[in-house]
Design an enzyme around this catalytic site. Structure first.
Site, PDB file in Angstrom:
ATOM      1  N   GLU A 127       0.997  -1.113   0.046  1.00  0.00           N
ATOM      2  CA  GLU A 127       0.086   0.072   0.007  1.00  0.00           C
ATOM      3  C   GLU A 127       0.794   1.254   0.008  1.00  0.00           C
ATOM      4  O   GLU A 127       2.090   1.091   0.288  1.00  0.00           O
ATOM      5  CB  GLU A 127      -0.868  -0.026   1.340  1.00  0.00           C
ATOM      6  CG  GLU A 127      -1.844  -1.121   1.329  1.00  0.00           C
ATOM      7  CD  GLU A 127      -2.912  -1.124   2.556  1.00  0.00           C
ATOM      8  OE1 GLU A 127      -3.625  -1.941   2.767  1.00  0.00           O
ATOM      9  OE2 GLU A 127      -2.747  -0.152   3.300  1.00  0.00           O
ATOM     10  N   THR A 158       2.101  -5.891  -9.316  1.00  0.00           N
ATOM     11  CA  THR A 158       2.522  -6.530 -10.659  1.00  0.00           C
ATOM     12  C   THR A 158       1.151  -7.322 -11.269  1.00  0.00           C
ATOM     13  O   THR A 158       0.460  -7.998 -10.441  1.00  0.00           O
ATOM     14  CB  THR A 158       3.476  -7.816 -10.461  1.00  0.00           C
ATOM     15  OG1 THR A 158       4.661  -6.911  -9.997  1.00  0.00           O
ATOM     16  CG2 THR A 158       3.884  -8.344 -11.893  1.00  0.00           C
ATOM     17  N   HIS A 338      31.306  -4.674 -21.659  1.00  0.00           N
ATOM     18  CA  HIS A 338      31.170  -4.326 -22.938  1.00  0.00           C
ATOM     19  C   HIS A 338      31.418  -2.895 -23.372  1.00  0.00           C
ATOM     20  O   HIS A 338      31.339  -2.455 -24.433  1.00  0.00           O
ATOM     21  CB  HIS A 338      29.424  -4.462 -23.250  1.00  0.00           C
ATOM     22  CG  HIS A 338      28.965  -5.711 -23.294  1.00  0.00           C
ATOM     23  ND1 HIS A 338      28.824  -6.634 -22.372  1.00  0.00           N
ATOM     24  CD2 HIS A 338      28.400  -6.368 -24.466  1.00  0.00           C
ATOM     25  CE1 HIS A 338      28.189  -7.610 -22.773  1.00  0.00           C
ATOM     26  NE2 HIS A 338      28.162  -7.576 -24.125  1.00  0.00           N
ATOM     27  N   GLU A 363       9.187  -8.117  -3.300  1.00  0.00           N
ATOM     28  CA  GLU A 363       8.916  -9.525  -2.329  1.00  0.00           C
ATOM     29  C   GLU A 363       9.751  -9.570  -1.188  1.00  0.00           C
ATOM     30  O   GLU A 363      10.509 -10.674  -0.985  1.00  0.00           O
ATOM     31  CB  GLU A 363       8.825 -10.471  -3.286  1.00  0.00           C
ATOM     32  CG  GLU A 363       8.000 -10.509  -4.258  1.00  0.00           C
ATOM     33  CD  GLU A 363       7.470 -11.900  -5.068  1.00  0.00           C
ATOM     34  OE1 GLU A 363       7.690 -13.019  -4.327  1.00  0.00           O
ATOM     35  OE2 GLU A 363       7.238 -11.861  -6.018  1.00  0.00           O
ATOM     36  N   GLU A 367      17.081  -5.576   2.973  1.00  0.00           N
ATOM     37  CA  GLU A 367      17.284  -5.236   4.368  1.00  0.00           C
ATOM     38  C   GLU A 367      16.265  -6.318   4.852  1.00  0.00           C
ATOM     39  O   GLU A 367      16.676  -6.837   6.152  1.00  0.00           O
ATOM     40  CB  GLU A 367      17.051  -3.817   4.457  1.00  0.00           C
ATOM     41  CG  GLU A 367      18.009  -2.947   3.887  1.00  0.00           C
ATOM     42  CD  GLU A 367      18.095  -2.726   2.360  1.00  0.00           C
ATOM     43  OE1 GLU A 367      19.038  -2.259   1.968  1.00  0.00           O
ATOM     44  OE2 GLU A 367      17.081  -3.047   1.867  1.00  0.00           O
TER      45      GLU A 367
END
Length: 395
Positions: A127, A158, A338, A363, A367
């Site tokens: 939230e 998601t 690169h 998810e 920490e």
């Protein structure tokens, strides 16, 4: 331990690699740049069984083990992490959560749709003022007898724009704190559900991340998962498995950057020889290979523990923490290897670097993973003697 993959697992890995390299890679740069949702690619993922890999065949899923799921996630994440996060949420959070803790009626109604990809799911926990502190839920689900009246806002969701099934975590009894939280299955076309604008993100840009608003949504009591007040425990158990999925994604990001770097270093010449023969580059590649392999073993171990029905919560936190740190570190190194080419989209590594950052955040931030790990160490001591567990116990 036996580190040999089964024929079935190897077949899953090969199928996922073929799909990623031949179907996802063409067009991935444009989808990322223009934030184009991968509609056709997600449909194909459903047809190939990647969206319900661990769901029981009884409900239309593949009935595969977690190791197979990890292998597929790694291969797809080497190429397109917008697709892999869609796959992760659908498998690890939504499908697994309903199958493990839902009623038979809930499983029969929703799992066949989710496993086939006909319906995509989303997990609605975060939230505006409740991210890492998941106990501070302000979304409410007030008991009205035979239904809950749902009000509140969820963000960073998601699959927020594409999902038809939402697993919503909401507060029913404020006085009980986290013991007064419920988990509800909400359908997106119900009256009162509103989808906010798509977020313009640093990475995973073609996945659809939205704010979702619930305004007086009537949720039938039969759509509650578990007993009254089980919602917070449900969320924490589901996130344990979800961390294995995101660790697999991070592993894939790091592995993809590594493979691209080795190929480039063998082709690119400087001072008369391939740059891979210069110690400065060779040592970078050696460190990448070593740390990625260490992350792989941690991810596989967590997946194996889950498949053996043993305690895997701390192992999941450890692999998610380490794999995400490795992904961030070595995608940066891939860009460095690169050189100027790494800074442009054509060579893919700059996208992988941008995608890597979110694995340290969603998810459970790095920490939070360290908090989970340290608490387990200080409470139980030895982490490496896992015991038999039941997903319905000790939650």
């Amino acid at each position: 331990m036996d580190f040999k993959l089964t024929e079935e697992q190897l077949a899953v890995k090969e199928a996922a690699r073929d799909f990623a390299q031949n179907i996802l890679k063409p067009g991935v740069i444009e989808r990322d740049s223009k934030m184009i949702y991968p509609t056709e690619q997600v449909k194909m993922m459903g047809e190939l069984g990647f969206l319900g890999m661990m769901v029981s065949p009884q409900y239309g899923g593949g009935g595969m083990d977690t190791i197979s799921y990890v292998l597929a996630m790694e291969e797809i994440s080497k190429v397109d992490n917008s697709c892999s996060v869609i796959m992760s949420v659908n498998n690890s959070l939504v499908a697994w959560g309903i199958e493990t803790f839902g009623t038979e009626e809930q499983k029969a109604k929703y799992l066949p749709l989710i496993a086939s990809g006909e319906t995509i799911g989303s997990f609605c926990l975060s939230e505006p003022e409740a991210g890492s502190d998941a106990t501070s839920q302000r979304t409410t689900a007030i008991d009205k007898g035979d239904y809950y009246l749902l009000n509140g806002t969820k963000n960073w969701i998601t699959n927020g724009g594409s999902s038809k099934i939402h697993l919503v975590i909401a507060q029913t009894n404020v006085e009980l704190g986290h013991r007064g939280i419920n988990a509800l299955i909400v359908e997106s076309d119900w009256e009162g559900v509103a989808i906010g604008a798509k977020e313009d993100k640093l990475g995973i840009r073609s996945s659809d991340t939205h704010t979702i608003l619930y305004n007086d949504v009537k949720v039938p009591k039969e759509n509650r998962i578990g007993e009254e007040g089980f919602g917070f425990k449900f969320a924490m158990k589901v996130l344990n498995g979800g961390r294995i999925g995101i660790a697999s994604q991070a592993l894939g990001i790091a592995s993809g950057a590594y493979e691209l770097s080795v190929a480039y270093a063998n082709e690119r010449k400087a001072f008369g020889k391939p740059i891979s023969q210069h110690q400065a580059i060779a040592f970078k590649i050696a460190q990448m290979a070593t740390e990625i392999e260490a992350a792989r073993m941690m991810v596989y171990r967590a997946a194996w523990l889950k498949d053996q029905h043993m305690d895997y919560g701390t192992a999941a936190a450890m692999c998610k923490y380490y794999a995400s740190e490795v992904a961030m570190k070595h995608t940066v190194e891939a860009v460095q290897i690169h050189g100027g080419y790494g800074f442009v989209k054509e060579y893919h590594v700059e996208r992988l670097m941008r995608d890597a950052k979110i694995t340290q955040i969603y998810e459970g931030t790095s920490e939070i993973q360290q908090l989970v790990i340290s608490r387990d160490i200080l409470k139980n001591g030895n982490l490496y003697v896992p015991v038999m567990s039941n997903d319905m116990e000790n939650v």
